[in-house]
Design a protein around this motif. Structure first.
Motif, PDB file in Angstrom:
ATOM      1  N   LEU A   1      59.743   4.394  63.625  1.00  0.00           N
ATOM      2  CA  LEU A   1      60.625   5.166  62.741  1.00  0.00           C
ATOM      3  C   LEU A   1      60.863   4.419  61.432  1.00  0.00           C
ATOM      4  O   LEU A   1      60.680   4.968  60.334  1.00  0.00           O
ATOM      5  CB  LEU A   1      61.969   5.416  63.439  1.00  0.00           C
ATOM      6  CG  LEU A   1      63.085   6.027  62.583  1.00  0.00           C
ATOM      7  CD1 LEU A   1      62.808   7.497  62.287  1.00  0.00           C
ATOM      8  CD2 LEU A   1      64.454   5.895  63.279  1.00  0.00           C
TER       9      LEU A   1
ATOM     10  N   ASN B   1      72.681   1.705  70.602  1.00  0.00           N
ATOM     11  CA  ASN B   1      71.820   2.726  71.200  1.00  0.00           C
ATOM     12  C   ASN B   1      71.301   2.193  72.531  1.00  0.00           C
ATOM     13  O   ASN B   1      71.780   1.165  73.009  1.00  0.00           O
ATOM     14  CB  ASN B   1      70.681   3.109  70.240  1.00  0.00           C
ATOM     15  CG  ASN B   1      70.239   4.572  70.431  1.00  0.00           C
ATOM     16  OD1 ASN B   1      69.679   4.925  71.464  1.00  0.00           O
ATOM     17  ND2 ASN B   1      70.519   5.404  69.451  1.00  0.00           N
ATOM     18  N   GLU B   2      70.332   2.894  73.109  1.00  0.00           N
ATOM     19  CA  GLU B   2      69.774   2.479  74.394  1.00  0.00           C
ATOM     20  C   GLU B   2      68.764   1.353  74.172  1.00  0.00           C
ATOM     21  O   GLU B   2      67.998   1.373  73.210  1.00  0.00           O
ATOM     22  CB  GLU B   2      69.084   3.686  75.052  1.00  0.00           C
ATOM     23  CG  GLU B   2      68.562   3.400  76.445  1.00  0.00           C
ATOM     24  CD  GLU B   2      67.946   4.633  77.103  1.00  0.00           C
ATOM     25  OE1 GLU B   2      68.224   5.765  76.649  1.00  0.00           O
ATOM     26  OE2 GLU B   2      67.182   4.456  78.072  1.00  0.00           O
ATOM     27  N   TYR B   3      68.789   0.378  75.072  1.00  0.00           N
ATOM     28  CA  TYR B   3      67.856  -0.745  74.963  1.00  0.00           C
ATOM     29  C   TYR B   3      66.773  -0.554  76.011  1.00  0.00           C
ATOM     30  O   TYR B   3      66.849  -1.093  77.118  1.00  0.00           O
ATOM     31  CB  TYR B   3      68.604  -2.067  75.165  1.00  0.00           C
ATOM     32  CG  TYR B   3      67.822  -3.286  74.733  1.00  0.00           C
ATOM     33  CD1 TYR B   3      67.812  -3.688  73.404  1.00  0.00           C
ATOM     34  CD2 TYR B   3      67.086  -4.029  75.651  1.00  0.00           C
ATOM     35  CE1 TYR B   3      67.091  -4.804  73.001  1.00  0.00           C
ATOM     36  CE2 TYR B   3      66.357  -5.143  75.249  1.00  0.00           C
ATOM     37  CZ  TYR B   3      66.370  -5.521  73.920  1.00  0.00           C
ATOM     38  OH  TYR B   3      65.653  -6.622  73.519  1.00  0.00           O
ATOM     39  N   GLU B   4      65.776   0.257  75.652  1.00  0.00           N
ATOM     40  CA  GLU B   4      64.668   0.566  76.564  1.00  0.00           C
ATOM     41  C   GLU B   4      63.404   0.205  75.798  1.00  0.00           C
ATOM     42  O   GLU B   4      63.224   0.674  74.651  1.00  0.00           O
ATOM     43  CB  GLU B   4      64.731   2.049  76.946  1.00  0.00           C
ATOM     44  CG  GLU B   4      63.742   2.490  78.014  1.00  0.00           C
ATOM     45  CD  GLU B   4      62.386   2.826  77.441  1.00  0.00           C
ATOM     46  OE1 GLU B   4      61.384   2.226  77.902  1.00  0.00           O
ATOM     47  OE2 GLU B   4      62.329   3.663  76.529  1.00  0.00           O
ATOM     48  N   PRO B   5      62.516  -0.615  76.342  1.00  0.00           N
ATOM     49  CA  PRO B   5      61.385  -1.161  75.570  1.00  0.00           C
ATOM     50  C   PRO B   5      60.560  -0.125  74.812  1.00  0.00           C
ATOM     51  O   PRO B   5      60.220  -0.344  73.641  1.00  0.00           O
ATOM     52  CB  PRO B   5      60.539  -1.855  76.654  1.00  0.00           C
ATOM     53  CG  PRO B   5      61.522  -2.234  77.716  1.00  0.00           C
ATOM     54  CD  PRO B   5      62.565  -1.157  77.717  1.00  0.00           C
ATOM     55  N   LEU B   6      60.254   1.012  75.431  1.00  0.00           N
ATOM     56  CA  LEU B   6      59.435   2.002  74.726  1.00  0.00           C
ATOM     57  C   LEU B   6      60.228   2.677  73.609  1.00  0.00           C
ATOM     58  O   LEU B   6      59.669   3.052  72.575  1.00  0.00           O
ATOM     59  CB  LEU B   6      58.888   3.041  75.709  1.00  0.00           C
ATOM     60  CG  LEU B   6      57.930   2.496  76.776  1.00  0.00           C
ATOM     61  CD1 LEU B   6      57.383   3.639  77.626  1.00  0.00           C
ATOM     62  CD2 LEU B   6      56.784   1.728  76.142  1.00  0.00           C
ATOM     63  N   LEU B   7      61.518   2.820  73.806  1.00  0.00           N
ATOM     64  CA  LEU B   7      62.358   3.375  72.740  1.00  0.00           C
ATOM     65  C   LEU B   7      62.416   2.413  71.555  1.00  0.00           C
ATOM     66  O   LEU B   7      62.404   2.831  70.395  1.00  0.00           O
ATOM     67  CB  LEU B   7      63.768   3.673  73.265  1.00  0.00           C
ATOM     68  CG  LEU B   7      64.733   4.283  72.253  1.00  0.00           C
ATOM     69  CD1 LEU B   7      64.218   5.613  71.715  1.00  0.00           C
ATOM     70  CD2 LEU B   7      66.120   4.468  72.871  1.00  0.00           C
TER      71      LEU B   7
ATOM     72  N   ALA C   1      60.052   0.579  70.621  1.00  0.00           N
ATOM     73  CA  ALA C   1      58.793   0.815  69.902  1.00  0.00           C
ATOM     74  C   ALA C   1      58.915   2.050  69.009  1.00  0.00           C
ATOM     75  O   ALA C   1      58.388   2.082  67.886  1.00  0.00           O
ATOM     76  CB  ALA C   1      57.636   0.971  70.896  1.00  0.00           C
ATOM     77  N   ASP C   2      59.631   3.057  69.494  1.00  0.00           N
ATOM     78  CA  ASP C   2      59.861   4.253  68.674  1.00  0.00           C
ATOM     79  C   ASP C   2      60.712   3.929  67.449  1.00  0.00           C
ATOM     80  O   ASP C   2      60.465   4.441  66.352  1.00  0.00           O
ATOM     81  CB  ASP C   2      60.558   5.340  69.510  1.00  0.00           C
ATOM     82  CG  ASP C   2      59.660   5.936  70.568  1.00  0.00           C
ATOM     83  OD1 ASP C   2      58.439   6.068  70.323  1.00  0.00           O
ATOM     84  OD2 ASP C   2      60.166   6.286  71.653  1.00  0.00           O
ATOM     85  N   PHE C   3      61.739   3.116  67.644  1.00  0.00           N
ATOM     86  CA  PHE C   3      62.586   2.713  66.506  1.00  0.00           C
ATOM     87  C   PHE C   3      61.752   1.950  65.481  1.00  0.00           C
ATOM     88  O   PHE C   3      61.867   2.160  64.268  1.00  0.00           O
ATOM     89  CB  PHE C   3      63.746   1.815  66.970  1.00  0.00           C
ATOM     90  CG  PHE C   3      64.822   2.530  67.749  1.00  0.00           C
ATOM     91  CD1 PHE C   3      65.130   3.859  67.504  1.00  0.00           C
ATOM     92  CD2 PHE C   3      65.560   1.853  68.724  1.00  0.00           C
ATOM     93  CE1 PHE C   3      66.146   4.513  68.213  1.00  0.00           C
ATOM     94  CE2 PHE C   3      66.573   2.493  69.431  1.00  0.00           C
ATOM     95  CZ  PHE C   3      66.857   3.821  69.178  1.00  0.00           C
TER      96      PHE C   3
END
Lengths: 178, 178, 178
Positions: free
Chosen positions: C80, C67-73, C75-77
């Motif tokens: 989840l 998936n995408e490696y974006e710091p805020l994402l 945090a979403d994972f």
């Protein structure tokens, strides 16, 4: 932070694809069946030495899970899937008054089982080295039944190089294969 | 409890890798697209006879799901993913005041789509036998869009042996390939 | 609706299987580690030109996520997985008064980590073209740790054709490999 610890290059002379179909019978509605030895036995019977085996379910209310096979953990997995896709929930797929497609004579409510299967894998690919599944200490290949009891099929697709032909003792040097 | 029902060993003489990229266009924000025939057509066009095809999405808000393609069941899957990763939820990824990385001109809130994609697969590997996808009766390969409508790409990687060259009728024995 | 945009057939003369084991060290209980470059480096070191690499974790409280490696994402994972399998929850696997199997001296409560791992993959297979991982613009291969900090192993199984041997300049025509 990271290290490549080993490289093994197989004999590239004799690549093969081998297909096998395994038939298993589940006994319960939800069931976790450790199929690791079954798969490893099939790999050895087929003579795969180095490559991969792709383990694939042929059903839409089952899944493949590689994890630890510990009885209390299996209870946790059962509870997890019950929370995520409860058995007692209204699934449109089970509304036989509305549904018009893919109906069979023995149709039974199994929307929860499809939803749970969607959260697992239909296939996992496992490395094979020297005829053995290359799994970690606690890893087992688990066939997960969500709509049993049923007769089920797993397909194995093995890709790689075969076992080196063994030198047969007592048969003279002409028996030594190249 | 289990039986190995068949073994098929392919011709190992002519192994090949074949790569294909398929472009599809989704029309809705959440969409389940049956790509089974598309993939099988590509496998046959490529001439793969026996092996595997790995179906891979090139996107991070989509997934590959092998399950039944029945309209009411697709509604159940939609509800499942809405429960597990709701659209209306505060995702940090969508906080464009805080976020500094991977931002594009047409950025839109899609944290839910990434989370849903994380629960599906990026790739599934499917067995190919005699040029056909070896799927069970109800299994379809479904491309799942969680952030459409968009132009999307699937890559297919086929590994195995090619179709045996066919004997062409009426062309004499010299046309018969070995 | 769909178009096959390209086909590339590799040289079928020199198929190989290559196995590599990567060792990584995680630093936190839950951690997302971008291993894309590590894997691509191993593929290039091994000399794979065209085929697939199967990335497999050897552990039951970790997973592979593309998936995408974006710091805020990330945090979403994290949020989840905390919603789907909370850390503070009673897992039977962690009831050391009842449990009798697979117990080790350093056993610690990690039922949540197994449940989270069950929702990810143990393996993903990625296409390799011209020595590069064939990923989309935002796709990264992420090793997900749910029970760190620990020393962890990833296995890579590469199947396909090797890099064409390069013509070495200034070494005369006998240096040109066939």
């Amino acid at each position: 932070m990271a290290a490549v610890s080993e490289t093994y290059v197989s004999d590239a002379a004799a690549f093969a694809v081998l297909h096998k179909t395994l038939t298993i019978h589940t006994a319960h509605q939800t069931q976790f069946m450790d199929v690791t030895r079954l798969i490893e036995g099939a790999v050895q019977q087929a003579g795969l030495h180095s490559g991969t085996v792709t383990v694939q379910t042929r059903h839409t209310t089952t899944g493949i899970l590689i994890n630890e096979y510990e009885p209390l953990l299996l209870a946790d997995f059962r509870a997890l899937f019950e929370r995520l896709a409860p058995t007692r929930f209204e699934y449109a797929h089970d509304d036989f008054l509305r549904r018009t497609e893919n109906l069979t004579a023995d149709e039974r409510p199994n929307g929860h089982a499809h939803c749970r299967a969607a959260l697992l894998r239909s296939s996992e690919t496992v490395s094979v080295r020297q005829g053995l599944l290359d799994l970690g200490q606690w890893q087992r290949v688990i066939f997960v039944e969500f709509d049993g009891a049923q007769r089920r099929q797993l397909t194995l697709t093995m890709i790689g190089t075969p076992m080196p032909t063994r030198v047969l003792a007592g048969r003279g040097s002409e028996a030594i294969s190249r």
